[in-house]
Design a protein around this motif. Structure first.
Motif, PDB file in Angstrom:
ATOM      1  N   LEU A  77     -36.090  -2.060  -4.051  1.00 60.22           N
ATOM      2  CA  LEU A  77     -35.113  -1.178  -4.569  1.00 60.22           C
ATOM      3  C   LEU A  77     -34.470  -0.197  -3.549  1.00 60.22           C
ATOM      4  O   LEU A  77     -33.139  -0.059  -3.567  1.00 60.22           O
ATOM      5  CB  LEU A  77     -36.009  -0.219  -5.722  1.00 60.22           C
ATOM      6  CG  LEU A  77     -35.012   0.705  -6.357  1.00 60.22           C
ATOM      7  CD1 LEU A  77     -33.871  -0.360  -7.304  1.00 60.22           C
ATOM      8  CD2 LEU A  77     -35.817   1.578  -7.563  1.00 60.22           C
ATOM      9  N   PRO A  78     -34.955   0.330  -2.486  1.00 61.80           N
ATOM     10  CA  PRO A  78     -34.224   0.933  -1.522  1.00 61.80           C
ATOM     11  C   PRO A  78     -33.011   0.500  -0.920  1.00 61.80           C
ATOM     12  O   PRO A  78     -32.181   1.095  -0.867  1.00 61.80           O
ATOM     13  CB  PRO A  78     -35.357   1.348  -0.406  1.00 61.80           C
ATOM     14  CG  PRO A  78     -36.646   1.502  -1.225  1.00 61.80           C
ATOM     15  CD  PRO A  78     -36.491   0.166  -2.275  1.00 61.80           C
ATOM     16  N   PRO A  79     -33.028  -0.882  -0.347  1.00 64.12           N
ATOM     17  CA  PRO A  79     -31.956  -1.599   0.237  1.00 64.12           C
ATOM     18  C   PRO A  79     -31.047  -1.627  -0.901  1.00 64.12           C
ATOM     19  O   PRO A  79     -29.678  -1.571  -0.495  1.00 64.12           O
ATOM     20  CB  PRO A  79     -32.320  -2.716   0.884  1.00 64.12           C
ATOM     21  CG  PRO A  79     -33.761  -2.967   0.518  1.00 64.12           C
ATOM     22  CD  PRO A  79     -34.217  -1.561  -0.186  1.00 64.12           C
ATOM     23  N   ILE A  80     -31.293  -2.016  -2.235  1.00 61.88           N
ATOM     24  CA  ILE A  80     -30.031  -2.182  -3.016  1.00 61.88           C
ATOM     25  C   ILE A  80     -29.599  -0.912  -3.442  1.00 61.88           C
ATOM     26  O   ILE A  80     -28.165  -0.901  -3.601  1.00 61.88           O
ATOM     27  CB  ILE A  80     -30.841  -2.469  -4.555  1.00 61.88           C
ATOM     28  CG1 ILE A  80     -31.451  -4.074  -4.092  1.00 61.88           C
ATOM     29  CG2 ILE A  80     -29.733  -2.742  -5.534  1.00 61.88           C
ATOM     30  CD1 ILE A  80     -32.435  -4.585  -5.202  1.00 61.88           C
ATOM     31  N   VAL A  81     -30.304   0.354  -3.573  1.00 64.34           N
ATOM     32  CA  VAL A  81     -29.612   1.613  -3.753  1.00 64.34           C
ATOM     33  C   VAL A  81     -28.635   1.940  -2.624  1.00 64.34           C
ATOM     34  O   VAL A  81     -27.906   2.708  -2.770  1.00 64.34           O
ATOM     35  CB  VAL A  81     -30.916   2.700  -3.932  1.00 64.34           C
ATOM     36  CG1 VAL A  81     -30.210   3.956  -4.007  1.00 64.34           C
ATOM     37  CG2 VAL A  81     -31.382   2.424  -5.298  1.00 64.34           C
ATOM     38  N   ALA A  82     -29.347   1.659  -1.414  1.00 59.93           N
ATOM     39  CA  ALA A  82     -28.537   2.114  -0.072  1.00 59.93           C
ATOM     40  C   ALA A  82     -27.076   1.259  -0.214  1.00 59.93           C
ATOM     41  O   ALA A  82     -26.123   1.942   0.184  1.00 59.93           O
ATOM     42  CB  ALA A  82     -29.256   1.758   0.905  1.00 59.93           C
ATOM     43  N   LEU A  83     -27.458   0.105  -0.560  1.00 57.35           N
ATOM     44  CA  LEU A  83     -25.879  -0.674  -0.702  1.00 57.35           C
ATOM     45  C   LEU A  83     -24.950  -0.196  -1.857  1.00 57.35           C
ATOM     46  O   LEU A  83     -23.851  -0.422  -1.820  1.00 57.35           O
ATOM     47  CB  LEU A  83     -26.436  -2.190  -0.779  1.00 57.35           C
ATOM     48  CG  LEU A  83     -26.597  -2.913   0.436  1.00 57.35           C
ATOM     49  CD1 LEU A  83     -27.238  -4.314  -0.031  1.00 57.35           C
ATOM     50  CD2 LEU A  83     -25.785  -2.855   1.572  1.00 57.35           C
ATOM     51  N   ALA A  84     -25.708   0.082  -2.840  1.00 57.29           N
ATOM     52  CA  ALA A  84     -24.786   0.852  -4.127  1.00 57.29           C
ATOM     53  C   ALA A  84     -24.131   2.000  -3.612  1.00 57.29           C
ATOM     54  O   ALA A  84     -22.804   2.466  -4.231  1.00 57.29           O
ATOM     55  CB  ALA A  84     -25.718   1.281  -5.083  1.00 57.29           C
ATOM     56  N   GLY A  85     -24.671   2.891  -2.521  1.00 56.40           N
ATOM     57  CA  GLY A  85     -23.772   3.849  -2.031  1.00 56.40           C
ATOM     58  C   GLY A  85     -23.055   3.717  -0.623  1.00 56.40           C
ATOM     59  O   GLY A  85     -22.261   4.599  -0.148  1.00 56.40           O
ATOM     60  N   ASP A  86     -22.681   2.243  -0.610  1.00 56.67           N
ATOM     61  CA  ASP A  86     -21.795   1.883   0.629  1.00 56.67           C
ATOM     62  C   ASP A  86     -20.363   2.141   0.279  1.00 56.67           C
ATOM     63  O   ASP A  86     -20.096   2.653  -0.704  1.00 56.67           O
ATOM     64  CB  ASP A  86     -21.989   0.342   0.706  1.00 56.67           C
ATOM     65  CG  ASP A  86     -21.605  -0.119   2.117  1.00 56.67           C
ATOM     66  OD1 ASP A  86     -21.855   0.296   2.998  1.00 56.67           O
ATOM     67  OD2 ASP A  86     -20.673  -0.988   1.966  1.00 56.67           O
ATOM     68  N   ARG A  87     -19.560   2.216   1.430  1.00 52.55           N
ATOM     69  CA  ARG A  87     -18.255   2.720   1.346  1.00 52.55           C
ATOM     70  C   ARG A  87     -17.293   1.412   0.842  1.00 52.55           C
ATOM     71  O   ARG A  87     -16.301   1.663   0.211  1.00 52.55           O
ATOM     72  CB  ARG A  87     -17.761   3.229   2.379  1.00 52.55           C
ATOM     73  CG  ARG A  87     -18.187   4.521   3.177  1.00 52.55           C
ATOM     74  CD  ARG A  87     -17.525   4.923   4.294  1.00 52.55           C
ATOM     75  NE  ARG A  87     -16.084   5.205   4.115  1.00 52.55           N
ATOM     76  CZ  ARG A  87     -15.235   5.108   4.888  1.00 52.55           C
ATOM     77  NH1 ARG A  87     -15.499   4.951   6.262  1.00 52.55           N
ATOM     78  NH2 ARG A  87     -13.896   5.371   4.701  1.00 52.55           N
ATOM     79  N   TYR A  88     -17.698   0.252   1.045  1.00 57.85           N
ATOM     80  CA  TYR A  88     -17.019  -0.999   0.763  1.00 57.85           C
ATOM     81  C   TYR A  88     -17.333  -1.378  -0.705  1.00 57.85           C
ATOM     82  O   TYR A  88     -18.342  -1.779  -1.120  1.00 57.85           O
ATOM     83  CB  TYR A  88     -17.559  -1.948   1.518  1.00 57.85           C
ATOM     84  CG  TYR A  88     -16.718  -3.206   1.519  1.00 57.85           C
ATOM     85  CD1 TYR A  88     -15.394  -3.353   1.721  1.00 57.85           C
ATOM     86  CD2 TYR A  88     -17.376  -4.638   1.268  1.00 57.85           C
ATOM     87  CE1 TYR A  88     -14.694  -4.506   1.696  1.00 57.85           C
ATOM     88  CE2 TYR A  88     -16.436  -5.787   1.420  1.00 57.85           C
ATOM     89  CZ  TYR A  88     -15.414  -5.705   1.538  1.00 57.85           C
ATOM     90  OH  TYR A  88     -14.632  -6.809   1.475  1.00 57.85           O
ATOM     91  N   TYR A  89     -16.226  -1.283  -1.577  1.00 58.44           N
ATOM     92  CA  TYR A  89     -16.184  -1.507  -3.011  1.00 58.44           C
ATOM     93  C   TYR A  89     -16.864  -2.791  -3.367  1.00 58.44           C
ATOM     94  O   TYR A  89     -17.529  -2.727  -4.405  1.00 58.44           O
ATOM     95  CB  TYR A  89     -14.883  -1.197  -3.655  1.00 58.44           C
ATOM     96  CG  TYR A  89     -13.832  -2.349  -3.289  1.00 58.44           C
ATOM     97  CD1 TYR A  89     -13.723  -3.396  -4.458  1.00 58.44           C
ATOM     98  CD2 TYR A  89     -12.919  -2.550  -2.141  1.00 58.44           C
ATOM     99  CE1 TYR A  89     -12.781  -4.478  -4.393  1.00 58.44           C
ATOM    100  CE2 TYR A  89     -12.361  -3.461  -2.042  1.00 58.44           C
ATOM    101  CZ  TYR A  89     -12.065  -4.607  -3.124  1.00 58.44           C
ATOM    102  OH  TYR A  89     -11.078  -5.313  -2.948  1.00 58.44           O
ATOM    103  N   LYS A  90     -16.731  -3.965  -2.754  1.00 57.90           N
ATOM    104  CA  LYS A  90     -17.197  -5.084  -3.095  1.00 57.90           C
ATOM    105  C   LYS A  90     -18.697  -4.913  -3.183  1.00 57.90           C
ATOM    106  O   LYS A  90     -19.517  -5.739  -3.978  1.00 57.90           O
ATOM    107  CB  LYS A  90     -16.598  -6.256  -2.356  1.00 57.90           C
ATOM    108  CG  LYS A  90     -15.146  -6.733  -2.586  1.00 57.90           C
ATOM    109  CD  LYS A  90     -14.501  -7.935  -2.160  1.00 57.90           C
ATOM    110  CE  LYS A  90     -13.255  -8.122  -2.141  1.00 57.90           C
ATOM    111  NZ  LYS A  90     -12.791  -9.408  -1.476  1.00 57.90           N
ATOM    112  N   THR A  91     -19.009  -4.657  -2.023  1.00 64.15           N
ATOM    113  CA  THR A  91     -20.776  -4.466  -2.082  1.00 64.15           C
ATOM    114  C   THR A  91     -21.320  -3.326  -3.072  1.00 64.15           C
ATOM    115  O   THR A  91     -22.322  -3.826  -3.401  1.00 64.15           O
ATOM    116  CB  THR A  91     -21.054  -3.850  -0.574  1.00 64.15           C
ATOM    117  OG1 THR A  91     -20.235  -4.419   0.527  1.00 64.15           O
ATOM    118  CG2 THR A  91     -22.320  -3.620  -0.144  1.00 64.15           C
TER     119      THR A  91
END
Length: 92
Positions: free
Chosen positions: A29-43
């Motif tokens: 969960l932590p890396p997925i949550v981090a990627l959901a907060g990314d700046r790149y919209y596709k990520t």
């Protein structure tokens, strides 16, 4: 590379019973949550798709076996999804 990893993870989570991945959700969960907060919209879009599968793992139907504590995993998912839904700078 991140998008491909998220696609792979989403397909794995969708194609296996919830009990397969429930023991590993605290680590996944932590890396997925981090990627959901990314700046790149596709990520972000792919991470949100993975989180939709994570919700299915947190509260499967029929209910999970006793002993799976999902309560500590819900707040980070809720927080990142709420943040993305409240953002004014993206299509929803």
């Amino acid at each position: 590379m991140r998008i491909e990893a998220l696609l792979f993870l989403q397909k794995c989570l969708a194609s296996h019973p919830p009990a397969t991945f429930q023991p590993y959700l605290a680590s996944l969960l932590p890396p997925i949550v981090a990627l959901a907060g990314d700046r790149y919209y596709k990520t972000v879009a792919e991470a949100l798709r993975v989180l939709s599968e994570v919700v299915r793992l947190l509260r499967p139907s029929p209910p999970a076996a006793p002993g799976f504590d999902y309560a500590s995993l819900v707040p980070p998912v809720y927080a990142v999804v709420e943040k993305r839904l409240q953002a004014q700078d993206q299509d929803q």
